[in-house]
Design a protein around this motif. Structure first.
Motif, PDB file in Angstrom:
ATOM      1  N   ALA A  73      -2.125   4.417   2.716  1.00 56.81           N
ATOM      2  CA  ALA A  73      -1.281   4.543   3.913  1.00 56.81           C
ATOM      3  C   ALA A  73      -2.018   4.001   5.131  1.00 56.81           C
ATOM      4  CB  ALA A  73      -0.871   5.998   4.127  1.00 56.81           C
ATOM      5  N   ALA A  74      -3.299   4.311   5.241  1.00 57.01           N
ATOM      6  CA  ALA A  74      -4.097   3.805   6.366  1.00 57.01           C
ATOM      7  C   ALA A  74      -4.231   2.284   6.288  1.00 57.01           C
ATOM      8  CB  ALA A  74      -5.471   4.458   6.376  1.00 57.01           C
ATOM      9  N   PHE A  85      11.949   2.514  11.164  1.00 55.70           N
ATOM     10  CA  PHE A  85      11.810   1.064  11.103  1.00 55.70           C
ATOM     11  C   PHE A  85      13.113   0.417  11.520  1.00 55.70           C
ATOM     12  CE2 PHE A  85       8.455   2.297   8.184  1.00 55.70           C
ATOM     13  CZ  PHE A  85       7.481   1.332   8.389  1.00 55.70           C
ATOM     14  N   ILE A  86      12.998  -0.793  12.075  1.00 55.95           N
ATOM     15  CA  ILE A  86      14.183  -1.573  12.412  1.00 55.95           C
ATOM     16  C   ILE A  86      13.809  -3.049  12.408  1.00 55.95           C
ATOM     17  CG2 ILE A  86      13.802  -1.454  14.910  1.00 55.95           C
ATOM     18  CD1 ILE A  86      16.924  -1.266  15.184  1.00 55.95           C
ATOM     19  N   ALA A 117       0.583   5.717   9.745  1.00 57.64           N
ATOM     20  CA  ALA A 117      -0.074   6.192   8.522  1.00 57.64           C
ATOM     21  C   ALA A 117       0.423   7.587   8.151  1.00 57.64           C
ATOM     22  CB  ALA A 117      -1.589   6.185   8.697  1.00 57.64           C
ATOM     23  N   ASP A 118       0.551   8.465   9.136  1.00 55.87           N
ATOM     24  CA  ASP A 118       1.076   9.816   8.877  1.00 55.87           C
ATOM     25  C   ASP A 118       2.509   9.751   8.353  1.00 55.87           C
ATOM     26  OD1 ASP A 118      -1.312  10.911   9.728  1.00 55.87           O
ATOM     27  OD2 ASP A 118      -0.562  11.466  11.720  1.00 55.87           O
ATOM     28  N   PHE A 119       3.319   8.891   8.969  1.00 59.22           N
ATOM     29  CA  PHE A 119       4.705   8.705   8.521  1.00 59.22           C
ATOM     30  C   PHE A 119       4.729   8.246   7.063  1.00 59.22           C
ATOM     31  CE2 PHE A 119       8.274   5.902   7.664  1.00 59.22           C
ATOM     32  CZ  PHE A 119       9.350   6.690   8.040  1.00 59.22           C
ATOM     33  N   LEU A 120       3.897   7.270   6.727  1.00 59.39           N
ATOM     34  CA  LEU A 120       3.859   6.737   5.362  1.00 59.39           C
ATOM     35  C   LEU A 120       3.377   7.794   4.364  1.00 59.39           C
ATOM     36  CD1 LEU A 120       2.470   3.178   6.123  1.00 59.39           C
ATOM     37  CD2 LEU A 120       4.803   3.770   5.395  1.00 59.39           C
ATOM     38  N   PRO A 165       4.116   1.921  -4.314  1.00 61.40           N
ATOM     39  CA  PRO A 165       4.830   2.957  -3.554  1.00 61.40           C
ATOM     40  C   PRO A 165       5.428   2.429  -2.234  1.00 61.40           C
ATOM     41  CG  PRO A 165       2.735   3.801  -4.332  1.00 61.40           C
ATOM     42  CD  PRO A 165       2.728   2.321  -4.591  1.00 61.40           C
ATOM     43  N   PHE A 166       4.786   1.432  -1.641  1.00 63.06           N
ATOM     44  CA  PHE A 166       5.327   0.853  -0.415  1.00 63.06           C
ATOM     45  C   PHE A 166       6.564   0.013  -0.735  1.00 63.06           C
ATOM     46  CE2 PHE A 166       5.030  -2.106   3.344  1.00 63.06           C
ATOM     47  CZ  PHE A 166       5.364  -1.143   4.293  1.00 63.06           C
TER      48      PHE A 166
END
Length: 190
Positions: A21-22, A79-80, A7-10, A121-122
């Motif tokens: 984000a959460a 991410f991967i 969530a912080d990363f997002l 946004p995602f």
């Protein structure tokens, strides 16, 4: 658990607000994997995205001679996935393995794409991630085609220095398309 890291990363890397984000992060499940654990197999159809809370994953394939050809290493806060298989839903040529003991946030393909539809946004973040992956791969291919071995090593030092501190020389050599002994000789010249 550690969905707050995602969530912080997002929040930092997208235009998602705190609540969105959460919500996105809560759709991911925490999975712990051991060193050298296979996450996605060659020949299988990839159905998941992975966010790395802790650790390192390696994406590679094995050529007809049995040599590893490393495409990518991913570390914390990235991410991967086996992207070609995930997008085309065709059997993968890639193997995705945990290079270190790792803690991952995992989401299945359908849930991931549902989130990209639900949160613009995602979706934008996903598109930018795909663009970055393409540009990075193209830069690496074009750069490496005309480069001498020492220049490939300098490229890694400039663009991906963490590889030289967290990854074995054998795996770095696989990434650079050279033998481990060649890499050792080149390191001695720096």
């Amino acid at each position: 658990m550690r969905s707050s890291q995602l969530a912080d990363f997002l929040k930092k890397n997208t235009l998602l607000n705190e609540e969105a984000a959460a919500d996105v992060a809560s759709a991911f499940k925490v999975v712990k994997v051991n060193r050298n654990q296979v996450i996605e197999r060659e020949g299988s159809i990839c159905g998941h995205f992975y966010f790395i809370n802790k650790g390192c994953l390696r994406l590679y394939e094995v050529d007809k001679k049995g040599n590893d050809i490393t495409a990518y290493f991913a570390f914390e806060d990235s991410f991967i996935t086996s992207l070609a298989s995930l997008i085309t839903q065709q059997p993968s040529r890639d193997i995705l393995i945990s290079y270190e003991p790792s803690e991952l946030m995992v989401i299945d393909r359908t849930s991931f794409f549902n989130l990209t539809e639900r949160y613009a946004p995602f979706r934008l973040f996903y598109n930018k991630t795909i663009e970055f992956a393409f540009i990075h791969a193209q830069m690496r291919i074009y750069s490496f085609l005309g480069m001498e071995g020492i220049d490939k090593l300098k490229w890694v030092l400039e663009h991906e220095p963490m590889l030289l501190t967290r990854v074995s020389s054998k795996a770095v050599a696989s990434y650079l398309g050279m033998t481990n002994s060649t890499l050792s000789k080149l390191k001695a010249k720096l």
